[in-house]
Scaffold this active site. Structure first.
Site, PDB file in Angstrom:
ATOM      1  N   GLU A 122      21.114  -8.658  -6.085  1.00  0.00           N
ATOM      2  CA  GLU A 122      19.927  -9.170  -6.777  1.00  0.00           C
ATOM      3  C   GLU A 122      18.660  -8.568  -6.161  1.00  0.00           C
ATOM      4  OE1 GLU A 122      20.109 -13.417  -6.107  1.00  0.00           O
ATOM      5  OE2 GLU A 122      22.222 -13.502  -6.701  1.00  0.00           O
ATOM      6  N   LYS A 124      15.195  -8.692  -4.347  1.00  0.00           N
ATOM      7  CA  LYS A 124      14.579  -9.711  -3.495  1.00  0.00           C
ATOM      8  C   LYS A 124      13.137  -9.862  -3.964  1.00  0.00           C
ATOM      9  CE  LYS A 124      14.253 -11.379   1.204  1.00  0.00           C
ATOM     10  NZ  LYS A 124      12.870 -11.866   1.191  1.00  0.00           N
ATOM     11  N   ASP A 126       9.379 -10.992  -4.469  1.00  0.00           N
ATOM     12  CA  ASP A 126       8.362 -11.253  -3.465  1.00  0.00           C
ATOM     13  C   ASP A 126       7.419 -12.347  -3.952  1.00  0.00           C
ATOM     14  OD1 ASP A 126       7.303 -10.936  -1.028  1.00  0.00           O
ATOM     15  OD2 ASP A 126       6.394  -8.973  -1.397  1.00  0.00           O
ATOM     16  N   TYR A 232      12.188 -16.899 -11.521  1.00  0.00           N
ATOM     17  CA  TYR A 232      13.585 -16.519 -11.712  1.00  0.00           C
ATOM     18  C   TYR A 232      14.455 -17.402 -10.830  1.00  0.00           C
ATOM     19  CZ  TYR A 232      12.735 -12.152 -14.303  1.00  0.00           C
ATOM     20  OH  TYR A 232      12.394 -11.223 -15.248  1.00  0.00           O
ATOM     21  N   LYS A 323      16.123  -4.744   3.132  1.00  0.00           N
ATOM     22  CA  LYS A 323      14.707  -4.617   2.818  1.00  0.00           C
ATOM     23  C   LYS A 323      14.269  -3.161   2.639  1.00  0.00           C
ATOM     24  CE  LYS A 323      11.971  -7.720   4.204  1.00  0.00           C
ATOM     25  NZ  LYS A 323      11.539  -9.036   4.615  1.00  0.00           N
ATOM     26  N   CYS A 417     -25.208  16.109   0.679  1.00  0.00           N
ATOM     27  CA  CYS A 417     -23.784  16.439   0.618  1.00  0.00           C
ATOM     28  C   CYS A 417     -23.320  16.932   1.991  1.00  0.00           C
ATOM     29  CB  CYS A 417     -23.554  17.523  -0.426  1.00  0.00           C
ATOM     30  SG  CYS A 417     -21.894  18.210  -0.388  1.00  0.00           S
ATOM     31  N   CYS A 420     -22.536  20.967   1.492  1.00  0.00           N
ATOM     32  CA  CYS A 420     -23.534  21.987   1.170  1.00  0.00           C
ATOM     33  C   CYS A 420     -24.967  21.525   1.408  1.00  0.00           C
ATOM     34  CB  CYS A 420     -23.373  22.448  -0.284  1.00  0.00           C
ATOM     35  SG  CYS A 420     -23.855  21.202  -1.486  1.00  0.00           S
ATOM     36  N   CYS A 435     -22.435  14.948  -5.419  1.00  0.00           N
ATOM     37  CA  CYS A 435     -23.214  16.040  -4.857  1.00  0.00           C
ATOM     38  C   CYS A 435     -23.796  16.790  -6.038  1.00  0.00           C
ATOM     39  CB  CYS A 435     -22.287  16.944  -4.040  1.00  0.00           C
ATOM     40  SG  CYS A 435     -22.914  18.621  -3.845  1.00  0.00           S
ATOM     41  N   CYS A 441     -21.881  24.388  -4.078  1.00  0.00           N
ATOM     42  CA  CYS A 441     -21.195  23.624  -3.038  1.00  0.00           C
ATOM     43  C   CYS A 441     -19.782  24.164  -2.835  1.00  0.00           C
ATOM     44  CB  CYS A 441     -21.147  22.146  -3.440  1.00  0.00           C
ATOM     45  SG  CYS A 441     -20.222  21.144  -2.283  1.00  0.00           S
TER      46      CYS A 441
HETATM   47  S1  IVH Z   1      18.773 -16.579  -1.712  1.00  0.00           S
HETATM   48  C1  IVH Z   1      20.740 -19.067   1.236  1.00  0.00           C
HETATM   49  N1  IVH Z   1      18.055 -14.735  -3.447  1.00  0.00           N
HETATM   50  O1  IVH Z   1      13.838 -14.623   0.199  1.00  0.00           O
HETATM   51  C2  IVH Z   1      20.049 -18.133   0.356  1.00  0.00           C
HETATM   52  N2  IVH Z   1      16.440 -15.506  -1.885  1.00  0.00           N
HETATM   53  O2  IVH Z   1      14.164 -14.378   3.042  1.00  0.00           O
HETATM   54  C3  IVH Z   1      18.579 -18.260   0.388  1.00  0.00           C
HETATM   55  N3  IVH Z   1      14.228 -14.466  -2.146  1.00  0.00           N
HETATM   56  O3  IVH Z   1      13.354 -18.019   0.908  1.00  0.00           O
HETATM   57  C4  IVH Z   1      17.826 -17.533  -0.593  1.00  0.00           C
HETATM   58  N4  IVH Z   1      14.749 -13.203  -3.856  1.00  0.00           N
HETATM   59  O4  IVH Z   1      12.124 -16.995  -1.139  1.00  0.00           O
HETATM   60  C5  IVH Z   1      17.670 -15.507  -2.416  1.00  0.00           C
HETATM   61  N5  IVH Z   1      17.543 -13.117  -5.061  1.00  0.00           N
HETATM   62  C6  IVH Z   1      17.169 -13.901  -4.025  1.00  0.00           C
HETATM   63  C7  IVH Z   1      15.859 -13.874  -3.516  1.00  0.00           C
HETATM   64  C8  IVH Z   1      15.531 -14.687  -2.422  1.00  0.00           C
HETATM   65  C9  IVH Z   1      13.789 -13.573  -3.025  1.00  0.00           C
HETATM   66  C10 IVH Z   1      13.411 -15.074  -1.061  1.00  0.00           C
HETATM   67  C11 IVH Z   1      13.448 -16.578  -1.009  1.00  0.00           C
HETATM   68  C12 IVH Z   1      13.976 -16.901   0.358  1.00  0.00           C
HETATM   69  C13 IVH Z   1      13.649 -15.655   1.123  1.00  0.00           C
HETATM   70  C14 IVH Z   1      14.546 -15.485   2.315  1.00  0.00           C
END
Ligand code: IVH
Length: 676
Positions: A122, A124, A126, A232, A323, A417, A420, A435, A441
């Site tokens: 999945e 991650k 932000d 999500y 990451k 400038c 020049c 300029c 220049c």
């Molecule tokens: S699972 C036990 N899935 O990352 C599992 N977390 O560093 C806990 N996050 O607090 C979270 N995308 O805010 C999970 N696909 C994803 C995620 C995700 C972002 C964030 C979430 C969590 C933090 C942990």
């Protein structure tokens, strides 16, 4: 006087209220969960207003899951604390393939498994983690993660997020269902929010994550409602009176069926190699995704295995975050220089203590213009956040709060400038200072020559930026005309040059002696005349003489050319030194005759998008061929796209085209269309 409603009318209105509520909730589901809307926003708004009016007439028929009930009236005094039924955990991180392999090895050892493990991979996201509680399918509460054990009650605010369903749909919904996921602010909403903040002279948010957090922690839900937040789902917490499927992947698909949004990029993968492949593919799509991510997460798919693996400290053994290199880092500004561009624009550039960010070491970052410097109040010596996202040039985001040394002086725009010595002018209402030296220049001349030689202009292979700087610095060339008067001997005598490379360069220069008209016009570097405008000019006027002779009125007849661009064009050709250079240049080169006008425009009116790596041509070449056949080439796939030309490693655009039913073609089919 309003006529008293008959019992029959009342009955009809009430049925209509139920119908509208269901319709609106269904359209939200189609839009936010399936990403497949059936009606335009305007139609949604019309239905919404109709419901609002009927509800005003019959307040007793308003239900808590009505779409009109998302925004509460009362601001809170403070957030109350909520203890999570099951603690909300965190994730361990890895930053390299090697660390990831070590994680997989630990898993395999612990589980004593011979076969490859399946994972749900999945993005991650932000944003920030929240827990949503549904009782008998009805949204009742939302809490932030907090310290993992207790969080804050943000129910009022989460209700305003349209992607969060107020009532679940479908069969088999548990009596109590805790859904966990990420609240985030899509990039578009973030950019819009910051743009408005700048217009209003307010503080901007550093990144979408901070903007999402700030928006969710508003005591007044009316403010949160104005922010474009999304959600999500990625896991579940407490579940009572009901059961969930036995794998992570199936759980997410089940949540989606119940009306909860799940990230479309989730994918089942096998073993470490499958996970790494997923990581690379998401990394490639990162810039095109509509939301910020800081990596990917792999979760052991089988929930029974997850339970066997259990937890260490505050993170599960069965999941890991892989990451991306950080896109933001802190460093300090050692100096600020002013660079002069091709059109004289003066850009403040921060010289930095070198810092590793976005996967490379960065030692310069643009400060854009003086308005930006003033708005961000940046000074030499400051500690600052540097951001480098994708291939975008690194920029200074803001000063690290509280790090300012009081003695630091403000940065001032030089009045002359720096290259020049000509006057610097700043036109009222414009952010950019220039300029006034023009081609007197050296900086402007150098940049003009670099642009002239660049790939999309005269395409002089081997005449890179560094070489142009060297040639101008030692006075071997003053203008683009001088390029055509260089000889091999002269060039070979340069530092870091040999006979062979000198010959290659002279050959490349010679090869550019018969440019297409559009390329030459673009190469001249007239302000605001980009490739597309240059092509329109070439097609409409057919010859350089005709363009030089055109009045502002005549120029404005052309698509995309407004009064400002028309003025830039006539101004350019009215300059005596430009006339001189063009006359000299025409002694050295022969412009290819323009025949595009007469060519069949067989793809006129069609819109194409190109993605991935094509086997035998670059995307730019494909674009050029398509445009000369009259087609429009766009950067993003939408319902208006007729064809997606997809090559190797096509990413999110391909997925989107497939979803929208846009015809996907390869290079071979493209050639057929072009020659049909
Ligand atoms: S699972 C036990 N899935 O990352 C599992 N977390 O560093 C806990 N996050 O607090 C979270 N995308 O805010 C999970 N696909 C994803 C995620 C995700 C972002 C964030 C979430 C969590 C933090 C942990």
């Amino acid at each position: 006087m309003t006529k008293a409603s008959s019992p029959h009318d009342v009955e009809k209105d009430r049925r209509r209220i139920d119908q509208l509520r269901d319709q609106l909730n269904r359209h939200s589901y189609l839009y936010y969960v399936l990403d497949n809307p059936e009606i335009p926003d305007s139609e949604y708004d019309r239905l919404y207003r109709e419901l609002q009016q009927l509800e005003q007439k019959y307040p007793e028929s308003i239900t808590v899951d009505s779409p009109t009930q998302r925004v509460g009236e009362q601001p809170l005094k403070s957030f109350s604390q909520i203890t999570h039924r099951i603690p909300m955990l965190s994730l361990d991180n890895v930053f390299s393939d090697d660390e990831l392999r070590a994680f997989f090895k630990r898993l395999a050892d612990r589980l004593e498994l011979a076969t490859e493990l399946a994972f749900n991979a999945e993005p991650k996201l932000d944003g920030l983690a929240v827990s949503l509680i549904y009782e008998h399918g009805l949204f009742v509460q939302a809490a932030t993660r907090g310290d993992g054990t207790t969080g804050e009650d943000v129910s009022q605010n989460v209700r305003t997020i349209h992607a969060v369903p107020l009532r679940l749909i479908g069969a088999g919904i548990p009596g109590l269902l805790e859904v966990r996921g990420e609240v985030f602010m899509p990039k578009a909403g973030f950019n819009q929010l910051n743009k408005r903040a700048i217009e209003l002279g307010e503080k901007t948010f550093v990144n979408p994550r901070n903007a999402a957090a700030g928006s969710l922690r508003q005591l007044d839900p009316k403010i949160t409602a104005k922010r474009q937040l999304a959600f999500y789902s990625y896991s579940t917490g407490a579940v009572e009176q009901g059961r969930l499927p036995g794998t992570q992947h199936k759980v997410l698909l089940q949540l989606r069926k119940w009306g909860l949004p799940v990230c479309p990029e989730i994918k089942l993968t096998n073993g470490v190699e499958g996970c790494i492949e997923y990581y690379r593919s998401i990394e490639r799509q990162r810039d095109d995704l509509p939301y910020d991510i800081d990596g990917v997460v792999y979760k052991v798919n089988d929930i029974e295995l997850q339970q066997r693996l259990g937890f260490v400290a505050r993170a599960p053994r069965w999941a890991i975050a892989h990451k991306f290199p950080a896109q933001e880092e802190i460093t300090s500004i050692s100096n600020v220089d002013f660079q002069v561009g091709r059109t004289g624009a003066i850009t403040p550039v921060a010289r930095l203590e070198p810092v590793f960010v976005g996967g490379v070491t960065v030692s310069n970052a643009t400060l854009h213009n003086m308005d930006e410097v003033e708005r961000k109040d940046i000074r030499v010596g400051d500690k600052v956040y540097i951001r480098r996202a994708g291939d975008v040039i690194p920029e200074v985001v803001r000063v690290v709060p509280g790090s300012r040394d009081k003695k630091l002086k403000k940065i001032k725009l030089p009045q002359k400038c720096p290259v020049c010595g000509s006057d610097v002018e700043r036109i009222d209402g414009e952010a950019i200072s220039r300029c006034t030296g023009g081609l007197v220049c050296k900086a402007q001349r150098t940049e003009a020559i670099k642009h002239f030689a660049s790939r999309k202009a005269m395409d002089i292979d081997g005449l890179g930026d560094k070489l142009v700087e060297q040639l101008v610095a030692i006075g071997m060339i003053e203008s683009v005309v001088d390029l055509y008067r260089l000889d091999t001997g002269q060039v070979a005598a340069l530092e870091r040059m040999g006979q062979k490379s000198a010959e290659n360069l002279i050959n490349a220069i010679d090869n550019s002696r018969e440019p297409a008209l559009a390329k030459l016009i673009y190469a001249l570097g007239i302000r605001e005349v980009g490739e597309a405008t240059a092509r329109s000019l070439a097609r409409s006027f057919g010859s350089l003489q005709a363009i030089i002779g055109a009045t502002e009125d005549a120029l404005q007849q052309i698509q995309d050319i407004g009064p400002v661009v028309a003025k830039h064009i006539t101004h350019f050709f009215a300059q005596e030194h430009n006339q001189r250079i063009i006359n000299e240049l025409l002694k050295e080169i022969a412009i290819q005759s323009e025949n595009v006008n007469t060519q069949k425009q067989m793809l006129a009116g069609r819109t194409f998008v190109i993605t991935g790596t094509l086997p035998n041509m670059t995307r730019d070449e494909a674009k050029e061929l398509l445009e000369s056949a009259g087609a429009k080439v766009s950067g993003s796939v939408s319902s208006k796209t007729d064809y997606l030309v997809a090559g190797e490693k096509a990413g999110s655009k391909l997925a989107k085209a497939e979803k929208l039913g846009v015809e996907v073609i390869d290079e071979a089919r493209l050639r057929e269309l072009l020659t049909a």
